[in-house]
Scaffold this active site. Structure first.
Site, mmCIF file in Angstrom:
data_model
loop_
_atom_site.group_PDB
_atom_site.id
_atom_site.type_symbol
_atom_site.label_atom_id
_atom_site.label_comp_id
_atom_site.label_asym_id
_atom_site.label_seq_id
_atom_site.Cartn_x
_atom_site.Cartn_y
_atom_site.Cartn_z
ATOM 1 N N ARG A 1 -39.835 -10.162 -23.383
ATOM 2 C CA ARG A 1 -39.855 -9.468 -22.081
ATOM 3 C C ARG A 1 -38.921 -8.278 -22.037
ATOM 4 O O ARG A 1 -39.058 -7.416 -21.166
ATOM 5 C CB ARG A 1 -39.616 -10.458 -20.936
ATOM 6 C CG ARG A 1 -40.850 -11.308 -20.644
ATOM 7 C CD ARG A 1 -40.653 -12.168 -19.424
ATOM 8 N NE ARG A 1 -39.503 -13.010 -19.547
ATOM 9 C CZ ARG A 1 -39.475 -14.167 -20.220
ATOM 10 N NH1 ARG A 1 -40.570 -14.612 -20.792
ATOM 11 N NH2 ARG A 1 -38.378 -14.864 -20.314
ATOM 12 N N GLU B 1 -29.780 -24.598 -27.535
ATOM 13 C CA GLU B 1 -29.384 -25.947 -27.133
ATOM 14 C C GLU B 1 -29.805 -26.947 -28.224
ATOM 15 O O GLU B 1 -29.053 -27.838 -28.589
ATOM 16 C CB GLU B 1 -30.040 -26.291 -25.801
ATOM 17 C CG GLU B 1 -29.368 -27.444 -25.103
ATOM 18 C CD GLU B 1 -29.940 -27.665 -23.717
ATOM 19 O OE1 GLU B 1 -30.660 -26.785 -23.211
ATOM 20 O OE2 GLU B 1 -29.669 -28.735 -23.155
HETATM 21 P P1 AMP Z 1 -29.866 -16.507 -23.205
HETATM 22 O O1 AMP Z 1 -29.860 -16.224 -24.689
HETATM 23 O O2 AMP Z 1 -29.498 -17.916 -22.877
HETATM 24 O O3 AMP Z 1 -29.030 -15.491 -22.440
HETATM 25 O O4 AMP Z 1 -31.362 -16.367 -22.720
HETATM 26 C C1 AMP Z 1 -31.907 -15.114 -22.538
HETATM 27 C C2 AMP Z 1 -33.332 -15.045 -23.009
HETATM 28 O O5 AMP Z 1 -34.106 -16.161 -22.579
HETATM 29 C C3 AMP Z 1 -33.993 -13.813 -22.429
HETATM 30 O O6 AMP Z 1 -34.812 -13.238 -23.447
HETATM 31 C C4 AMP Z 1 -34.810 -14.320 -21.264
HETATM 32 O O7 AMP Z 1 -36.049 -13.654 -21.203
HETATM 33 C C5 AMP Z 1 -34.988 -15.811 -21.516
HETATM 34 N N1 AMP Z 1 -34.586 -16.649 -20.378
HETATM 35 C C6 AMP Z 1 -33.560 -17.527 -20.358
HETATM 36 N N2 AMP Z 1 -33.484 -18.177 -19.193
HETATM 37 C C7 AMP Z 1 -34.497 -17.693 -18.430
HETATM 38 C C8 AMP Z 1 -34.958 -17.959 -17.089
HETATM 39 N N3 AMP Z 1 -34.365 -18.868 -16.292
HETATM 40 N N4 AMP Z 1 -36.005 -17.259 -16.632
HETATM 41 C C9 AMP Z 1 -36.616 -16.343 -17.413
HETATM 42 N N5 AMP Z 1 -36.245 -16.053 -18.673
HETATM 43 C C10 AMP Z 1 -35.198 -16.720 -19.187
#
Ligand code: AMP
Length: 182
Positions: free
Chosen positions: A66, A103
């Site tokens: 995205r 995780e």
């Molecule tokens: P993180 O690495 O935990 O910061 O997760 C970020 C990535 O996961 C991004 O590419 C987001 O598109 C996706 N992502 C994580 N949590 C969500 C959420 N609650 N809603 C939409 N996309 C998420």
């Protein structure tokens, strides 16, 4: 209300939270209603680009998948190029790679080795920052090159997860829409 606040308000109202997607406990931030509205799509790109207007950005890195949607629009506003950061095995030429903890298990992101050069100033964009693991891994890709990391831009930050803390302390981090919840 300032025009910046009005824009943020209009963008926020176009988001949709989908509970328990793609698995129980995840509050998924669905940006598709915002993307489908031509006015809000342009406004989102304007709001994300504005903090970096004078930062001399030469390349905007968008994170699969995205992050690919708004990064090229931000790049156009900044007069910069777009570089895709992809999951393992998708890029056809020589790559730089880094892995990060999820995780359960690990994930790997890659960029073309010849995409980032010593005179580049890099902006990293993703739609959502949750734990910050993906963005931090992307920063480590940049650190493996001679390019300078100028900052990070996110449409949405899940504030309760403190993803900002996973990013380099001295980095410029701009989020258009902080949202409560994880
Ligand atoms: P993180 O690495 O935990 O910061 O997760 C970020 C990535 O996961 C991004 O590419 C987001 O598109 C996706 N992502 C994580 N949590 C969500 C959420 N609650 N809603 C939409 N996309 C998420």
């Amino acid at each position: 209300m300032s025009s910046v606040d009005r824009s943020a308000d209009a963008l926020r109202r176009a988001l949709r939270t989908i509970p328990d997607f793609p698995e129980p406990g995840i509050q998924f931030q669905d940006i598709t209603p915002l993307l489908a509205n031509p006015n809000l799509l342009a406004r989102a790109a304007d709001v994300l680009a504005a903090p970096f207007a004078d930062a001399g950005i030469t390349q905007v890195l968008g994170v699969e998948s995205r992050g690919f949607i708004l990064a090229p629009l931000i790049a156009q506003r900044l007069g910069a190029g777009f570089v895709p950061v992809r999951k393992e095995g998708k890029l056809p030429h020589d790559t730089i790679t880094t892995s990060y903890e999820l995780e359960y298990g690990t994930d790997t992101v890659e960029v073309h080795a010849d995409a980032l050069n010593a005179d580049d100033h890099i902006l990293i964009h993703d739609d959502v920052i949750a734990t910050g693991g993906t963005a931090a891994a992307t920063a480590r890709l940049v650190e493996q090159t001679e390019a300078a990391l100028a900052g990070f831009s996110f449409l949405i930050a899940l504030a309760d997860l403190n993803g900002r803390d996973a990013l380099p302390a001295d980095a410029a981090v701009h989020t258009a829409l902080p949202v409560a919840g994880a």
